[in-house]
Design a protein around this motif. Sequence first.
Motif, PDB file in Angstrom:
ATOM      1  N   GLY A 101      11.382   0.860   7.529  1.00  0.00           N
ATOM      2  CA  GLY A 101      10.295  -0.217   7.132  1.00  0.00           C
ATOM      3  C   GLY A 101       9.337   0.281   5.972  1.00  0.00           C
ATOM      4  O   GLY A 101       9.701   1.327   5.414  1.00  0.00           O
ATOM      5  N   PRO A 102       8.377  -0.365   5.597  1.00  0.00           N
ATOM      6  CA  PRO A 102       7.599   0.103   4.416  1.00  0.00           C
ATOM      7  C   PRO A 102       6.972   1.533   4.686  1.00  0.00           C
ATOM      8  O   PRO A 102       6.761   2.230   3.913  1.00  0.00           O
ATOM      9  CB  PRO A 102       6.514  -1.266   4.515  1.00  0.00           C
ATOM     10  N   ALA A 103       6.425   1.755   5.929  1.00  0.00           N
ATOM     11  CA  ALA A 103       5.912   3.074   6.061  1.00  0.00           C
ATOM     12  C   ALA A 103       7.159   4.184   5.931  1.00  0.00           C
ATOM     13  O   ALA A 103       6.628   5.129   5.022  1.00  0.00           O
ATOM     14  CB  ALA A 103       5.345   3.228   7.730  1.00  0.00           C
ATOM     15  N   GLY A 104       8.306   3.903   6.623  1.00  0.00           N
ATOM     16  CA  GLY A 104       9.084   5.155   6.202  1.00  0.00           C
ATOM     17  C   GLY A 104       9.720   5.179   4.848  1.00  0.00           C
ATOM     18  O   GLY A 104       9.652   6.249   4.434  1.00  0.00           O
ATOM     19  N   LEU A 105       9.705   4.071   4.223  1.00  0.00           N
ATOM     20  CA  LEU A 105      10.309   4.194   2.598  1.00  0.00           C
ATOM     21  C   LEU A 105       9.139   4.508   1.789  1.00  0.00           C
ATOM     22  O   LEU A 105       9.830   5.317   1.109  1.00  0.00           O
ATOM     23  CB  LEU A 105      10.726   2.659   2.369  1.00  0.00           C
ATOM     24  N   ALA A 113       0.828  -0.239   6.209  1.00  0.00           N
ATOM     25  CA  ALA A 113       1.919   0.584   6.353  1.00  0.00           C
ATOM     26  C   ALA A 113       2.504   1.471   5.116  1.00  0.00           C
ATOM     27  O   ALA A 113       2.751   2.699   5.416  1.00  0.00           O
ATOM     28  CB  ALA A 113       3.410  -0.412   6.889  1.00  0.00           C
ATOM     29  N   ILE A 114       2.609   0.962   4.221  1.00  0.00           N
ATOM     30  CA  ILE A 114       2.684   1.669   2.904  1.00  0.00           C
ATOM     31  C   ILE A 114       1.654   2.775   2.734  1.00  0.00           C
ATOM     32  O   ILE A 114       1.934   4.056   2.656  1.00  0.00           O
ATOM     33  CB  ILE A 114       2.627   0.777   1.618  1.00  0.00           C
ATOM     34  N   TRP A 115       0.552   2.379   2.927  1.00  0.00           N
ATOM     35  CA  TRP A 115      -0.857   3.429   2.823  1.00  0.00           C
ATOM     36  C   TRP A 115      -0.346   4.815   3.729  1.00  0.00           C
ATOM     37  O   TRP A 115      -0.446   5.767   3.638  1.00  0.00           O
ATOM     38  CB  TRP A 115      -2.128   2.728   3.169  1.00  0.00           C
ATOM     39  N   GLU A 116      -0.148   4.237   5.130  1.00  0.00           N
ATOM     40  CA  GLU A 116       0.344   5.208   6.138  1.00  0.00           C
ATOM     41  C   GLU A 116       1.610   6.331   5.631  1.00  0.00           C
ATOM     42  O   GLU A 116       1.254   7.362   6.002  1.00  0.00           O
ATOM     43  CB  GLU A 116       0.468   4.648   7.386  1.00  0.00           C
ATOM     44  N   GLY A 117       2.416   5.400   4.961  1.00  0.00           N
ATOM     45  CA  GLY A 117       3.652   6.410   4.862  1.00  0.00           C
ATOM     46  C   GLY A 117       3.112   7.524   3.676  1.00  0.00           C
ATOM     47  O   GLY A 117       3.793   8.483   3.801  1.00  0.00           O
TER      48      GLY A 117
END
Length: 477
Positions: free
Chosen positions: A152-156, A457-461
Motif C-alpha cells: 500500500g502507500p506506506a510500504g511503497l 501512510a506515505i508520511w509513515e513510510g
Amino acid sequence: MGKVTGFLEKKRKTPKKRPVEERVKDYREIEQLPPSEELRDQGARCMDCGIPFCNNGCPLGNLIPDWNDLVYRDRWHEALDFLHKTNNFPEWTGRVCPAPCETACVLGINDDPVTIKQIEFSIAERGWEEGWIKANPPASRTGKRVAVIGSGPAGLAAADQLNKAGHLVTVFERDDRIGGLLRYGIPDFKLEKRFIDRRLDVMKEEGVVFAPNVHVGKDVSATELRRDFDAVVLAIGAGEPRELPVEGRDLDGVHLAMDFLPQQNKRVAGDNVPAEKSITAEGKHVVVIGGGDTGADCVGTSHRQGALSVTQLELMPKPPDDRAPQTPWPLWPMMLRTSTSHEEGGVRDWAVATKRLSGKDGKVDTLHAVRLEWKADESGRMSMQEIPGSDFEIKADLVLLAMGFVAPVHKGLLDELQVAYDPRGNVLADAQRYESSVPGVFVAGDTRRGASLVVWAIWEGREAARAVDQYLSGVAV
C-alpha cells in the motif's frame, strides 16, 4: 508570492466533473484536468501569509506556497521538484486525499481556500505528460537488503525512499497485483489503476523488486524473512474489519465492504470473478452501513452496478453544513461532506443503529433499525440512546458493512514475529524510531497508527525508511 493581490482578484474554481448520467455507466475518472491558465489563476490566490498553516495541515508537510507560486509563474518543472521533495506519489494523493491542507488554508478563514489538491494533481500530471518523471536509480548500492511487507502507500513510500538510499528493497504482497488498498480498495472512478502502474514501472527501473502473490507468514516464514534480510518493514495495513454483531449477520447477502469493492476492481482489470463468489448490487436494494469514505465507495460502486436503490446509514448524528465550533480553523472541521458518489443518488440517514437482519430461505431481505439520540454527559462525552418507538425497516437484498477497521491482523506473521501491540491492537512502535519490540523489524502506516489517510501512510513510510536507514548505515534518508 507572484501575485500579492491574487486572492482579492480571483475566486476559487473547482475542476469540472463529468455528468452523473455519463459517469455512472463506467469506472473512469470523474474530474477533468483544467487548462494551465486556469491553474495559474488558482495558484495566484495563494497569499503571502506569514505562517502557511497549509504546511501543517498536510501530514506530509508539503511545500504548498512554493509550488503554488511556481505554477503561477509557469515554472512547472520546478514545481514538480518541490512537490517530490515531500511526496513520493502526488498523482495519487492529488486524486484521493481529502485535502486537510485546504481546511487549514489561511484564506479559508473568511473566503474559499486555495484549490491546493487540484494544483498538486495537475503538477504531477504535467510531469508525466512532459516526461519529467522518469527512473533515476541510485548511484551506488549499500549491499543491505530490506524486506517491505505490504504494497500500500506506506510500504511503497518506504520502499521508494530506501531504494533511493541505495539499499536493496523487495516488496512482498499477498495479492496478485501490487498496490494494497490503492489497487483493491479504492474504486477506479476515484483512482484508475493505470496511474499506479506507471509509477510502479519507474520504481522497477530504479531497482525495487516487487513480489506479488507471496503471503508472508505462509509462503515465507518469519524465520526466513529475518534470515534473508537485514531489516524488515511491516506495512500490512489495518486489515481487521469492525464487525456487526447482530442477529442475521450470517445471512446470505451480508458482506464486508472489502469483500465487495475488490471484486469490482478485478472486473475492471479484466479478471474473471467466479459466479459462485460474485457479490454484485445489480437489481438489488442495497444498504451500506457506515458513513465514511469506504461506505461512499460502496455507494458509487453500487450505482454503477445497477442497484435498484442505495441507502447509507451512519451511527453518528448528521454533521452541520458548516464548520462546527468544536473544530475551529485550522483544525480538520467537523462538517457535512458530500462525495461524488453521493451526488449520483441514493439516501443518507444519520443517527441510526442496526438492530437485526432478517430474510427468507437464508437470504437477507430486511434491515431492522432504530433511531438514536446523542447527548453529552456531565464530562462532555457524547453517548447514544435509542428513541422509543422509532423502530423502522429498510428493504435490503444486499447489506455492505463499511464500519472501518480496528487493527492489523495478528494471526500469522505478526504473532510469529512476536511483536508487541499497543492497547488498540496496533503494532507498538514510537513515532521517532518506528522500530517494533523486535530489533530490526520496523512498522509504518495503518499497522502502527491505525486506519488513516493515504497521506499519513506515505508520511509513515518515509519516516520508517529514515529510521531503517539510520539502523543500517547511520545516515538518514
